[in-house]
Design a protein around this motif. Sequence first.
Motif, PDB file in Angstrom:
ATOM      1  N   PHE A  14      -4.083 -49.747 -10.509  1.00 24.09           N
ATOM      2  CA  PHE A  14      -2.821 -49.562 -11.216  1.00 24.09           C
ATOM      3  C   PHE A  14      -2.776 -50.272 -12.565  1.00 24.09           C
ATOM      4  CE2 PHE A  14       1.405 -51.627 -11.741  1.00 24.09           C
ATOM      5  CZ  PHE A  14       2.169 -50.505 -12.005  1.00 24.09           C
ATOM      6  N   ARG A  68      -1.351 -41.867 -13.366  1.00 22.04           N
ATOM      7  CA  ARG A  68      -1.934 -42.307 -12.097  1.00 22.04           C
ATOM      8  C   ARG A  68      -0.928 -42.154 -10.961  1.00 22.04           C
ATOM      9  NH1 ARG A  68      -6.266 -46.076 -10.330  1.00 22.04           N
ATOM     10  NH2 ARG A  68      -6.997 -46.188 -12.486  1.00 22.04           N
ATOM     11  N   MET A  69       0.306 -42.579 -11.215  1.00 19.31           N
ATOM     12  CA  MET A  69       1.336 -42.473 -10.173  1.00 19.31           C
ATOM     13  C   MET A  69       1.621 -41.005  -9.864  1.00 19.31           C
ATOM     14  SD  MET A  69       2.141 -45.557  -9.231  1.00 19.31           S
ATOM     15  CE  MET A  69       3.575 -45.219  -8.210  1.00 19.31           C
ATOM     16  N   ARG A  70       1.685 -40.190 -10.902  1.00 15.54           N
ATOM     17  CA  ARG A  70       2.020 -38.782 -10.697  1.00 15.54           C
ATOM     18  C   ARG A  70       0.985 -38.110  -9.818  1.00 15.54           C
ATOM     19  NH1 ARG A  70       1.708 -37.128 -15.607  1.00 15.54           N
ATOM     20  NH2 ARG A  70       3.797 -37.882 -16.157  1.00 15.54           N
ATOM     21  N   ALA A  78      -1.070 -39.540  -7.728  1.00 13.93           N
ATOM     22  CA  ALA A  78      -0.999 -40.085  -6.362  1.00 13.93           C
ATOM     23  C   ALA A  78       0.179 -39.468  -5.604  1.00 13.93           C
ATOM     24  CB  ALA A  78      -0.865 -41.598  -6.407  1.00 13.93           C
ATOM     25  N   TYR A  79       1.322 -39.401  -6.256  1.00 13.78           N
ATOM     26  CA  TYR A  79       2.520 -38.830  -5.630  1.00 13.78           C
ATOM     27  C   TYR A  79       2.276 -37.369  -5.268  1.00 13.78           C
ATOM     28  CZ  TYR A  79       5.925 -42.632  -6.567  1.00 13.78           C
ATOM     29  OH  TYR A  79       6.642 -43.803  -6.563  1.00 13.78           O
ATOM     30  N   LYS A  80       1.695 -36.646  -6.226  1.00 17.16           N
ATOM     31  CA  LYS A  80       1.479 -35.214  -6.017  1.00 17.16           C
ATOM     32  C   LYS A  80       0.539 -34.994  -4.832  1.00 17.16           C
ATOM     33  CE  LYS A  80       1.012 -32.981  -9.955  1.00 17.16           C
ATOM     34  NZ  LYS A  80       0.345 -32.325 -11.115  1.00 17.16           N
ATOM     35  N   ALA A  81      -0.526 -35.786  -4.789  1.00 17.66           N
ATOM     36  CA  ALA A  81      -1.496 -35.634  -3.705  1.00 17.66           C
ATOM     37  C   ALA A  81      -0.896 -36.016  -2.354  1.00 17.66           C
ATOM     38  CB  ALA A  81      -2.730 -36.493  -3.992  1.00 17.66           C
ATOM     39  N   ALA A  82      -0.001 -36.992  -2.379  1.00 15.25           N
ATOM     40  CA  ALA A  82       0.542 -37.499  -1.113  1.00 15.25           C
ATOM     41  C   ALA A  82       1.730 -36.671  -0.625  1.00 15.25           C
ATOM     42  CB  ALA A  82       0.952 -38.957  -1.274  1.00 15.25           C
ATOM     43  N   GLY A  83       2.495 -36.142  -1.544  1.00 19.51           N
ATOM     44  CA  GLY A  83       3.659 -35.337  -1.173  1.00 19.51           C
ATOM     45  C   GLY A  83       4.922 -36.166  -1.026  1.00 19.51           C
ATOM     46  N   PRO A  84       6.073 -35.497  -1.096  1.00 21.88           N
ATOM     47  CA  PRO A  84       7.371 -36.175  -1.165  1.00 21.88           C
ATOM     48  C   PRO A  84       7.680 -37.069   0.033  1.00 21.88           C
ATOM     49  CG  PRO A  84       7.652 -33.778  -1.049  1.00 21.88           C
ATOM     50  CD  PRO A  84       6.203 -34.032  -1.200  1.00 21.88           C
ATOM     51  N   SER A  86       2.501 -46.603 -20.877  1.00 21.18           N
ATOM     52  CA  SER A  86       3.227 -45.984 -19.763  1.00 21.18           C
ATOM     53  C   SER A  86       2.585 -44.673 -19.342  1.00 21.18           C
ATOM     54  CB  SER A  86       4.673 -45.760 -20.182  1.00 21.18           C
ATOM     55  OG  SER A  86       5.391 -45.106 -19.187  1.00 21.18           O
ATOM     56  N   VAL A  92       5.757 -40.238  -0.295  1.00 17.44           N
ATOM     57  CA  VAL A  92       6.329 -41.037  -1.379  1.00 17.44           C
ATOM     58  C   VAL A  92       7.561 -41.782  -0.882  1.00 17.44           C
ATOM     59  CG1 VAL A  92       7.523 -40.919  -3.591  1.00 17.44           C
ATOM     60  CG2 VAL A  92       5.397 -39.640  -3.255  1.00 17.44           C
ATOM     61  N   GLN A 119      -0.182 -45.056 -16.814  1.00 16.99           N
ATOM     62  CA  GLN A 119       0.292 -45.467 -15.492  1.00 16.99           C
ATOM     63  C   GLN A 119       1.077 -44.362 -14.807  1.00 16.99           C
ATOM     64  OE1 GLN A 119       2.078 -49.337 -16.083  1.00 16.99           O
ATOM     65  NE2 GLN A 119       0.568 -50.269 -14.737  1.00 16.99           N
ATOM     66  N   ARG A 120       1.870 -43.637 -15.589  1.00 16.64           N
ATOM     67  CA  ARG A 120       2.610 -42.523 -14.995  1.00 16.64           C
ATOM     68  C   ARG A 120       1.649 -41.446 -14.517  1.00 16.64           C
ATOM     69  NH1 ARG A 120       5.445 -40.323 -19.037  1.00 16.64           N
ATOM     70  NH2 ARG A 120       5.111 -42.048 -20.489  1.00 16.64           N
TER      71      ARG A 120
END
Lengths: 165, 165
Positions: A34, A127-129, A131-137, A121, A140, A124-125
């Motif tokens: 991160f 990377r987060m995006r 990760a979020y997309k791969a993991a799903g809502p 930013s 998250v 970092q966004r």
Amino acid sequence: MQDRRVLRGESLLFLTDDQLLQGIELMFFAYRGFTSDPDKILDNHTYGRAHHRAIHFVHRQPGTTVNNLLDILGVTKQSLNRVLRQLVDDGLIESRVGERDRRERHLYLTQAGVALESELSATQRKRMREAYKAAGPDAVQGFRTVMEHIMDPEMRRHVNSPKRD
Amino acid sequence: MQDRRVLRGESLLFLTDDQLLQGIELMFFAYRGFTSDPDKILDNHTYGRAHHRAIHFVHRQPGTTVNNLLDILGVTKQSLNRVLRQLVDDGLIESRVGERDRRERHLYLTQAGVALESELSATQRKRMREAYKAAGPDAVQGFRTVMEHIMDPEMRRHVNSPKRD
DNA sequence: CAATTTATGTCAGTCTTGTTGACTTTCCAA
DNA sequence: TTGGAAAGTCAACAAGACTGACATAAATTG
């Protein structure tokens, strides 16, 4: 000596020391990843993580005072002051004397400050995006819940509260 | 320009910049809380986080080499060496010359090392346990998934893999 | 109004932990 | 057997935390 909930059939196996150890290591490795992207950018500007943190929170709360920033960042004023002085000298942050209380200094990003903030930013966004997309809502939502409980409770109020989904 | 998935009804609102910003701050505050308990203990021993990390991973992989530790920790060997030297001098870590390859040093916690590791680990496990317990197993699964995607992929193999639930 | 408190800034010194550069010992392959 | 690569060590330096002491200005309080 077994937990009663196990006997009632609610598996508590996610609380074994082994699972907790995994959680600890997830924190370590995820945090390293991160911070790695911004660190690379900061190197080129002879800034460090401390500068990034200051820039981040001044961006999110324009006009915040030094004292408020101290509370959020949890460092000494000497430490923060060194960083702020550099950023003000370099023209990334503007420090305005308070109108109501003239002892206070209110902090704002300049145009150059906003530019660097965006650059930092963005990585970092990204990377987060991803990760979020791969993991799903749902994942998250779980991530949020756990993270909020890991942090010290009095810090929760400093976390950005997005508009509801 | 809207994402097609939104049009198909799959809400992607959890990927807004606002939500990502929240994720970034969750990382910051949670990590701070996460490190605060061990930091207090380490102060009494004139050790720092670097010592904790070395102790942690030597504990989890007894007999690991300096090189392997370097890969996990992502610091320079000189930096790690200073920390290891102190821990060896203080009798917390034992460094044995490799039998097959005598250039290698295999690292083990001594009894005193195990004792400090337990003390440090206990506080962090407590924090994780309480967070996990409060969030529940599904949230924990989501937490794991997101964290694994945040970290650099090549680091995943270093994360403790608990026995299945 | 004087005294105290609050907000901020600064100087000096220390500590941890990262860095680079130079070096030794050991292994292995040409 | 020798020369390069790998593993580890020593030394010096830099960033960024920390503590402690002190300064200034403004607000608050008795």
